[in-house]
Structure formats: C-alpha cells, structure tokens
Write a protein that holds these residues in place. Structure first.
Motif, mmCIF file in Angstrom:
data_model
loop_
_atom_site.group_PDB
_atom_site.id
_atom_site.type_symbol
_atom_site.label_atom_id
_atom_site.label_comp_id
_atom_site.label_asym_id
_atom_site.label_seq_id
_atom_site.Cartn_x
_atom_site.Cartn_y
_atom_site.Cartn_z
ATOM 1 N N VAL A 331 1.066 -1.213 0.164
ATOM 2 C CA VAL A 331 -0.002 -0.136 -0.154
ATOM 3 C C VAL A 331 1.161 1.487 0.015
ATOM 4 O O VAL A 331 1.969 1.477 1.095
ATOM 5 C CB VAL A 331 -1.121 0.124 1.504
ATOM 6 N N VAL A 332 0.891 1.838 -1.001
ATOM 7 C CA VAL A 332 1.206 3.404 -1.137
ATOM 8 C C VAL A 332 0.196 4.443 -0.789
ATOM 9 O O VAL A 332 -0.586 4.892 -1.340
ATOM 10 C CB VAL A 332 1.669 3.614 -2.541
ATOM 11 N N ILE A 356 -9.818 0.032 0.831
ATOM 12 C CA ILE A 356 -8.447 -0.385 0.870
ATOM 13 C C ILE A 356 -8.318 -2.223 0.670
ATOM 14 O O ILE A 356 -7.381 -2.603 -0.251
ATOM 15 C CB ILE A 356 -7.077 -0.173 1.952
ATOM 16 N N ASP A 357 -8.661 -2.793 1.510
ATOM 17 C CA ASP A 357 -8.495 -4.209 1.634
ATOM 18 C C ASP A 357 -9.421 -4.835 0.334
ATOM 19 O O ASP A 357 -8.757 -5.685 -0.701
ATOM 20 C CB ASP A 357 -9.628 -4.602 3.151
ATOM 21 N N ASN A 358 -10.593 -3.783 -0.289
ATOM 22 C CA ASN A 358 -11.230 -4.707 -1.746
ATOM 23 C C ASN A 358 -9.828 -4.198 -2.950
ATOM 24 O O ASN A 358 -10.269 -5.049 -3.542
ATOM 25 C CB ASN A 358 -12.137 -3.714 -1.916
ATOM 26 N N ALA A 359 -9.228 -3.631 -2.807
ATOM 27 C CA ALA A 359 -8.045 -3.258 -3.676
ATOM 28 C C ALA A 359 -6.866 -3.962 -3.309
ATOM 29 O O ALA A 359 -6.561 -4.664 -4.980
ATOM 30 C CB ALA A 359 -7.907 -1.659 -3.216
ATOM 31 N N ALA A 366 -2.128 -1.779 -3.917
ATOM 32 C CA ALA A 366 -3.190 -0.384 -3.194
ATOM 33 C C ALA A 366 -2.952 1.167 -3.275
ATOM 34 O O ALA A 366 -1.479 1.089 -2.735
ATOM 35 C CB ALA A 366 -4.240 0.122 -2.389
ATOM 36 N N VAL A 367 -2.423 2.290 -4.056
ATOM 37 C CA VAL A 367 -2.072 3.350 -3.547
ATOM 38 C C VAL A 367 -3.552 4.300 -3.880
ATOM 39 O O VAL A 367 -4.237 4.104 -3.904
ATOM 40 C CB VAL A 367 -2.070 4.134 -5.577
ATOM 41 N N LEU A 382 -6.785 3.731 -5.377
ATOM 42 C CA LEU A 382 -6.514 3.511 -6.958
ATOM 43 C C LEU A 382 -5.965 2.095 -6.916
ATOM 44 O O LEU A 382 -4.627 1.898 -5.769
ATOM 45 C CB LEU A 382 -5.632 3.996 -7.555
ATOM 46 N N ASP A 383 -6.487 1.211 -7.845
ATOM 47 C CA ASP A 383 -6.065 -0.285 -7.880
ATOM 48 C C ASP A 383 -5.944 -0.617 -9.586
ATOM 49 O O ASP A 383 -5.836 0.079 -10.181
ATOM 50 C CB ASP A 383 -6.498 -0.908 -7.193
#
Length: 451
Positions: A331-332, A356-359, A366-367, A382-383
C-alpha cells in the motif's frame, strides 16, 4: 370570563411570522435609513456648507474695515483692492453715492449687523446688505454685496459673486452621496443579518444532525412559523434517536437468537456419518454464520453513532496505510499532508480499511491519495485490478450484492462492505463513487465536505 381576561384575549399580541418579521425589519431599516440620511444632510450642511455666521467671513470683513479706517485716505483705495481675495472684492468710496448702490427699505441683515458693529466697536455704524435680487440689472452679476460706513462718513463696498464659503456644489453632492451609500449598505447588512440569523441557525443545526446523531436539539428561536419548523425538526430528531436505540437493542436480541440455532445445527452435524454431506452442511452453517455476523455488524454499526470531533485526516490515512504495511501488504500513500477535519474518525477509518482491503483482494496492491480543497476533501483508493463493469458500479452498493465473474466470489465477503462504507460517508454529508481507470484498474473516490 372576567373583563380582564376578555381584554387580554382581545389585546393578545399577534404572532411574529416570517412575513411580518420581514415587513417589520424592512420598515425599521427604511426608518433608520431616513434618519441617517437626515443626519448626514445636517452634517454636510454644517461642515461642507456652514452658515454665513460660522464661515469666518464676517470677521475678515471687519478686520479689513478696521484696517481701512486706520489708514490714510490717500492709501485707502489701493489697500481696499489689495485686501480682496478670490471669494470677495473690496472697494473704498468717499461718499455713498459714488458706489452706485440702490437704497434698501430693510438694509440690515439680522445676524450679521450686530456682530459687525461689535467687532468694529461702533454700535451706531451703518451697514447695508444686498442680495442678488436687490441689485439693479447693470450690477446684478455682482451677486452679494455689503456696504459698511466708516467713522469719517466714507464707505467700503464688499462684493461676492456667489456663496463661495465652504465646499463647492460638486464636492457637497459627492459627500452626500458617499454618506448615503455608507449608511444604506450598513443598514442593509444589519437588516439582512437580523433576518438570516435564525434561518442560519436552523440550517446549521440540520447539518450538524446529519453528521452527528447525538447533536443537541436546535434552540427554538425566531418567528412563529420558524419556531414551529424547529420544533418539528427536533421532534423528528428525537424519534430517530429513539428508533436507532430500539433497533440496536432488537438486533442484539436477534444476534443471540440466531447464533444459538446455528450452533445447535453445527453440533448435530457432528453426528452425520456421511463425510461429504457433513462437509456441505458445515459449509452452509459457516456461510449462514458469516452472513448473520456481517448483517448484524452492518445494521448495528456503532460508527454511525460516533460523536464528531476534529482530527488530522492526513494522519489517520497514514496510520491506516502503515497498519497494512506492517501486515505485509503493498500500500502506497501519495501526497501525504496535514488536514484538520471535523467528522467521525472511527467511521472514516472503517471506510478506508474496507476500500483498501478490496483493492488488495482483487489487485494485490493499492495506492491512496489525499486532495484537500476549499470546500471538500477527496480520498482516492486506486488499484490495478480487473475493475467493475460500468453497469454494475452502482449496484455493488446494494446490500448482499456480489459480482460474479469479474470478481472472484471466493475472496470473501457477503456484499455488505461497500454498502456499510457508503452509509457511513453519506451520514457525514459525503459521497462514495467507483469508476474504472483509463490505464486499468478501479478508482474508489470518497468526497467529504469541509465545515
């Protein structure tokens, strides 16, 4: 009914409605404005165009007259011409007839004559005052004129082409217009503020309740019909609070009643001899248990009843991202910055964790981005995953809806994560939207209002 009660009923004060309030405020503002204009006219009249007795002109004329009277006769004509200025001229004559001025029935002017005689120290001095209408045609252009007799029976003639003391006409007009504009703007602002303040309090209370279900009732102030609206709103707010409390208690009971039969069902499945049938039954029981737990967590979401508070949204995002990194996730967080936001930090944290968990489930990375604007803050997750078909980007927010094909149903969830996230954001006045990225992947955008 007594006479006093009857009189009170008849003389009861009328209700102050918004229409009457606007009418009374407008009328009061107009009366105040008229008073300010009258006061400004008086101010301009006393300052920009003072009366003759306050202009200092009489004192100057008396000084010139005493100077001429003390000078030799031969020097008086030249001294009189030199004593003039742009506002008046002075000439000396040995006899009254030499001046060519007409005789007046009432030559003295009421206020100036006593003052001139006192300044000249000659109580019996003869003074003749002329207005433009008193002068003959051949000298009518001279405007105002004043003749003062000296002690040796000679005369000095003062002439002014116009009433030139004080400011000129254009300057006085500009001063009057400026004062009228300033007073008009001031009264308009006060009147508008007086009318808008109760409505602003009402709107602010409604917005506060939208962000905080535990917000206090709105103070009941203002006109009658506005007070009735506030009372109705406060009653609705109390009913909603009561409904939420009842629902929480009811769902707590449902949680206990549903888990007990599922537990008994699982225990009974232990005695089934067929391993395949037992495995299928265990799977169904586990799925039902997961759905019940997720549904109860969704309907009994304590984050929605969380008190609003001021917190650093950028710091909260950084904390969430760090927690995922500590768990080994990719994650970023781009564009980290400080942003003081008033809202529910626990609820917003739950939304971010869900997105974030979905991405991570569907893209492996994830970003997170934060954009702060004057009226709102924007959070983007974003993913690079498969994305969501445009026709389904709104349906995924429906409870228990799961996408087949484009998303792997084995990745978990019962279809309540996104509905819960949207509910939390909507209750804070924001929005959650999904859209596919041009370069591939999905963008989850959360917009929250500032203030």
């Amino acid at each position: 009914m007594s006479v006093l009660a009857w009189m009170r009923l008849r003389l009861r004060r009328p209700r102050v409605t918004i229409a009457r309030w606007i009418a009374l405020t407008t009328l009061s503002a107009m009366l105040v404005l008229l008073g300010l204009k009258w006061a400004s006219n008086l101010l301009v009249g006393a300052w920009a165009q003072p009366p003759l007795m306050q202009s200092g002109l009489i004192e100057r004329l008396a000084t010139v007259t005493r100077m001429l009277e003390a000078a030799p006769v031969a020097l008086r004509p030249e001294l009189a011409r030199a004593a003039g200025d742009p506002s008046y001229t002075a000439r000396w004559f040995g006899q009254w007839a030499d001046a060519g001025m007409p005789m007046l029935d009432e030559p003295e002017f009421r206020d100036g004559t006593p003052l001139l005689r006192r300044l000249l120290n000659r109580p019996q001095a003869q003074i003749l005052a002329y207005e433009p209408a008193d002068l003959p045609e051949h000298i009518a252009g001279s405007g105002y004129a004043l003749m003062i007799e000296l002690s040796d029976r000679s005369w000095v003639l003062f002439q002014a082409p116009s009433r030139s003391w004080g400011l000129d006409g254009w300057a006085r007009t500009l001063v009057v217009i400026a004062l009228m504009l300033v007073s008009s703007v001031g009264v308009a602002l006060l009147a508008t503020r007086y009318l808008a303040r109760p409505l602003e309090r009402f709107a602010e209370g409604a917005r506060r309740f939208g962000k905080d279900f535990n917000a206090p009732p709105i103070p009941v102030v203002g006109p009658h019909d506005l007070r009735q609206a506030i009372l109705a709103f406060n009653a609705t707010q109390a009913q909603l609070k009561h409904f939420l409390n009842d629902r929480t208690q009811m769902l707590a009971a449902i949680s206990h009643d549903l888990r007990a039969p599922l537990t008994r069902l699982r225990l009974r499945a232990e005695f089934i001899d067929d391993p395949q049938l037992q495995a299928k039954l265990f799977k169904d029981v586990d799925e039902m248990q997961a759905m019940v737990n997720a549904a109860l967590e969704f309907f009994r979401d304590d984050a929605r009843l969380e008190q609003t508070t001021a917190f650093d949204l950028g710091g909260l995002l950084q904390t969430v991202v760090d927690d995922f990194k500590d768990a080994g996730a990719c994650v970023v967080f781009n564009n980290p910055q400080r942003c003081v936001y008033v809202g529910r930090p626990v609820g917003i944290r739950r939304v971010l964790v869900n997105l974030i968990d979905n991405a991570l489930k569907y893209a492996g990375e994830a970003v997170v981005e934060l954009r702060v604007r004057a009226e709102q803050v924007q959070i983007r997750v974003l993913d690079r995953g498969p994305g969501i078909p445009p026709a389904l980007q709104e349906q995924v927010f429906a409870p228990f809806f799961r996408i087949e094909g484009s998303r792997n149903p084995q990745t978990g969830g019962v279809g309540l994560g996104l509905p819960a996230a949207r509910a939390i954001v909507l209750e804070q006045g924001g929005s959650v939207t999904l859209r596919n990225r041009r370069e591939g992947g999905l963008e989850a955008r959360v917009e929250l209002p500032m203030g």
